[in-house]
Design a protein around this motif. Structure first.
Motif, PDB file in Angstrom:
ATOM      1  N   THR A 169       0.852  -1.186   0.000  1.00 45.24           N
ATOM      2  CA  THR A 169       0.000   0.000   0.000  1.00 45.24           C
ATOM      3  C   THR A 169       0.888   1.236   0.000  1.00 45.24           C
ATOM      4  OG1 THR A 169      -1.735  -1.178   1.206  1.00 45.24           O
ATOM      5  CG2 THR A 169      -1.852   1.228   1.195  1.00 45.24           C
ATOM      6  N   LEU A 170       0.650   2.118  -0.946  1.00 44.46           N
ATOM      7  CA  LEU A 170       1.345   3.398  -1.034  1.00 44.46           C
ATOM      8  C   LEU A 170       0.360   4.483  -0.617  1.00 44.46           C
ATOM      9  CD1 LEU A 170       2.987   2.948  -4.549  1.00 44.46           C
ATOM     10  CD2 LEU A 170       3.922   2.330  -2.321  1.00 44.46           C
ATOM     11  N   SER A 171       0.794   5.385   0.260  1.00 50.54           N
ATOM     12  CA  SER A 171      -0.085   6.444   0.754  1.00 50.54           C
ATOM     13  C   SER A 171       0.583   7.800   0.609  1.00 50.54           C
ATOM     14  CB  SER A 171      -0.414   6.221   2.233  1.00 50.54           C
ATOM     15  OG  SER A 171      -0.979   4.950   2.437  1.00 50.54           O
ATOM     16  N   MET A 188      -3.508  15.356  -8.038  1.00 48.80           N
ATOM     17  CA  MET A 188      -2.776  14.366  -8.835  1.00 48.80           C
ATOM     18  C   MET A 188      -3.702  13.850  -9.934  1.00 48.80           C
ATOM     19  SD  MET A 188      -1.090  10.682  -7.727  1.00 48.80           S
ATOM     20  CE  MET A 188       0.099  11.344  -6.587  1.00 48.80           C
ATOM     21  N   ASN A 189      -3.227  13.862 -11.167  1.00 45.97           N
ATOM     22  CA  ASN A 189      -4.009  13.379 -12.296  1.00 45.97           C
ATOM     23  C   ASN A 189      -4.198  11.869 -12.181  1.00 45.97           C
ATOM     24  OD1 ASN A 189      -4.844  12.431 -14.851  1.00 45.97           O
ATOM     25  ND2 ASN A 189      -3.958  14.211 -15.852  1.00 45.97           N
ATOM     26  N   ALA A 190      -5.453  11.448 -12.091  1.00 51.15           N
ATOM     27  CA  ALA A 190      -5.757  10.017 -11.907  1.00 51.15           C
ATOM     28  C   ALA A 190      -5.269   9.174 -13.079  1.00 51.15           C
ATOM     29  CB  ALA A 190      -7.259   9.822 -11.699  1.00 51.15           C
ATOM     30  N   HIS A 191      -5.320   9.727 -14.292  1.00 52.58           N
ATOM     31  CA  HIS A 191      -4.882   8.971 -15.477  1.00 52.58           C
ATOM     32  C   HIS A 191      -3.362   8.896 -15.603  1.00 52.58           C
ATOM     33  CE1 HIS A 191      -8.906   8.376 -16.851  1.00 52.58           C
ATOM     34  NE2 HIS A 191      -9.139   9.668 -16.996  1.00 52.58           N
ATOM     35  N   ALA A 192      -2.647   9.710 -14.845  1.00 54.75           N
ATOM     36  CA  ALA A 192      -1.186   9.743 -14.960  1.00 54.75           C
ATOM     37  C   ALA A 192      -0.493   8.878 -13.908  1.00 54.75           C
ATOM     38  CB  ALA A 192      -0.691  11.182 -14.841  1.00 54.75           C
ATOM     39  N   LEU A 193      -1.252   8.256 -13.006  1.00 54.72           N
ATOM     40  CA  LEU A 193      -0.652   7.395 -11.986  1.00 54.72           C
ATOM     41  C   LEU A 193      -0.418   6.002 -12.575  1.00 54.72           C
ATOM     42  CD1 LEU A 193       0.277   6.812  -9.082  1.00 54.72           C
ATOM     43  CD2 LEU A 193      -2.107   6.305  -8.519  1.00 54.72           C
ATOM     44  N   HIS A 194       0.857   5.634 -12.674  1.00 48.25           N
ATOM     45  CA  HIS A 194       1.242   4.321 -13.204  1.00 48.25           C
ATOM     46  C   HIS A 194       2.282   3.719 -12.272  1.00 48.25           C
ATOM     47  CE1 HIS A 194      -0.824   5.167 -16.951  1.00 48.25           C
ATOM     48  NE2 HIS A 194      -0.238   6.351 -16.945  1.00 48.25           N
ATOM     49  N   ILE A 195       2.166   2.414 -12.036  1.00 51.90           N
ATOM     50  CA  ILE A 195       3.101   1.731 -11.147  1.00 51.90           C
ATOM     51  C   ILE A 195       3.627   0.486 -11.849  1.00 51.90           C
ATOM     52  CG2 ILE A 195       3.400   0.598  -8.906  1.00 51.90           C
ATOM     53  CD1 ILE A 195       1.092   2.364  -7.870  1.00 51.90           C
ATOM     54  N   LEU A 211       9.477  -0.864  -6.818  1.00 52.88           N
ATOM     55  CA  LEU A 211       8.346  -0.298  -7.538  1.00 52.88           C
ATOM     56  C   LEU A 211       8.807   1.001  -8.189  1.00 52.88           C
ATOM     57  CD1 LEU A 211       5.494  -0.644  -4.897  1.00 52.88           C
ATOM     58  CD2 LEU A 211       5.972  -2.153  -6.825  1.00 52.88           C
ATOM     59  N   SER A 212       8.354   1.229  -9.391  1.00 52.92           N
ATOM     60  CA  SER A 212       8.563   2.509 -10.066  1.00 52.92           C
ATOM     61  C   SER A 212       7.194   3.173 -10.133  1.00 52.92           C
ATOM     62  CB  SER A 212       9.115   2.303 -11.469  1.00 52.92           C
ATOM     63  OG  SER A 212      10.398   1.725 -11.398  1.00 52.92           O
ATOM     64  N   VAL A 213       7.085   4.354  -9.547  1.00 52.23           N
ATOM     65  CA  VAL A 213       5.815   5.060  -9.482  1.00 52.23           C
ATOM     66  C   VAL A 213       5.924   6.320 -10.338  1.00 52.23           C
ATOM     67  CG1 VAL A 213       4.101   6.083  -7.941  1.00 52.23           C
ATOM     68  CG2 VAL A 213       5.519   4.188  -7.126  1.00 52.23           C
ATOM     69  N   HIS A 225       8.631  10.842 -11.040  1.00 56.91           N
ATOM     70  CA  HIS A 225       8.992   9.421 -10.946  1.00 56.91           C
ATOM     71  C   HIS A 225       9.652   9.169  -9.605  1.00 56.91           C
ATOM     72  CE1 HIS A 225      12.043   6.145 -11.563  1.00 56.91           C
ATOM     73  NE2 HIS A 225      10.915   5.525 -11.801  1.00 56.91           N
ATOM     74  N   ARG A 226       9.230   8.121  -8.925  1.00 55.53           N
ATOM     75  CA  ARG A 226       9.874   7.706  -7.680  1.00 55.53           C
ATOM     76  C   ARG A 226      10.165   6.207  -7.784  1.00 55.53           C
ATOM     77  NH1 ARG A 226       9.181  12.418  -7.483  1.00 55.53           N
ATOM     78  NH2 ARG A 226       8.335  13.718  -5.845  1.00 55.53           N
ATOM     79  N   THR A 227      11.359   5.808  -7.385  1.00 56.77           N
ATOM     80  CA  THR A 227      11.728   4.393  -7.310  1.00 56.77           C
ATOM     81  C   THR A 227      11.728   4.009  -5.842  1.00 56.77           C
ATOM     82  OG1 THR A 227      13.061   4.533  -9.312  1.00 56.77           O
ATOM     83  CG2 THR A 227      13.494   2.678  -7.849  1.00 56.77           C
TER      84      THR A 227
END
Length: 142
Positions: free
Chosen positions: A44-46, A55-62, A103-105, A121-123
């Motif tokens: 779980t990421l919070s 935050m753009n919902a369509h731009a969240l990719h993991i 994980l790459s977020v 981008h966060r690793t």
């Protein structure tokens, strides 16, 4: 004192007295690294976004070890120019494949002032959670 000097002084006083709530945060301040909770293969990421940040919902990719993975997102959603935007507290829950190490977020968002931040981008490194790792750890205790 000439007119230009008076105007400059007034402008300086106004600038120094702008409340910090009006200041636009940097991308790092707007989107800090998420808090990670890991239980087995469920991660779980919070995030808690600052008040005027979306935050753009369509731009969240993991990605889990470079493979796309679909999270289940719980968040308050608003529409901005027809696009769903997450605000406030965001929680993304996902089931990772066994032996996932990182994980790459990827995400992108905007400030309500109209400023849109560049894609972020966060690793994130995950704790090892494998049966062999568990037995190895227990072996050290025996």
């Amino acid at each position: 004192m000439n007119c230009f000097a008076k105007f400059s002084n007034i402008l300086l006083i106004l600038t120094l007295n702008i409340p910090s709530a009006w200041a636009t945060p940097t991308a790092q301040q707007a989107f800090p690294s998420p808090h990670i909770t890991q239980q087995g293969n469920q991660v779980t990421l919070s995030w808690t976004l600052p008040q005027a940040v979306q935050m753009n919902a369509h731009a969240l990719h993991i990605n889990a070890d470079h493979q796309p993975i679909q999270p289940h997102v719980t968040a308050k959603t608003l529409k901005k120019d027809g696009q769903p935007m997450y605000v406030g507290f965001i929680q993304a829950t996902l089931n990772t494949p066994p032996h996932t190490q990182q994980l790459s977020v990827y995400f992108q968002g905007c400030h309500q002032s109209g400023l849109c931040y560049p894609p972020q981008h966060r690793t994130l490194r995950l704790a090892e959670n494998t049966p062999s790792g568990l037995w190895h750890g227990l072996g050290l205790l025996l």
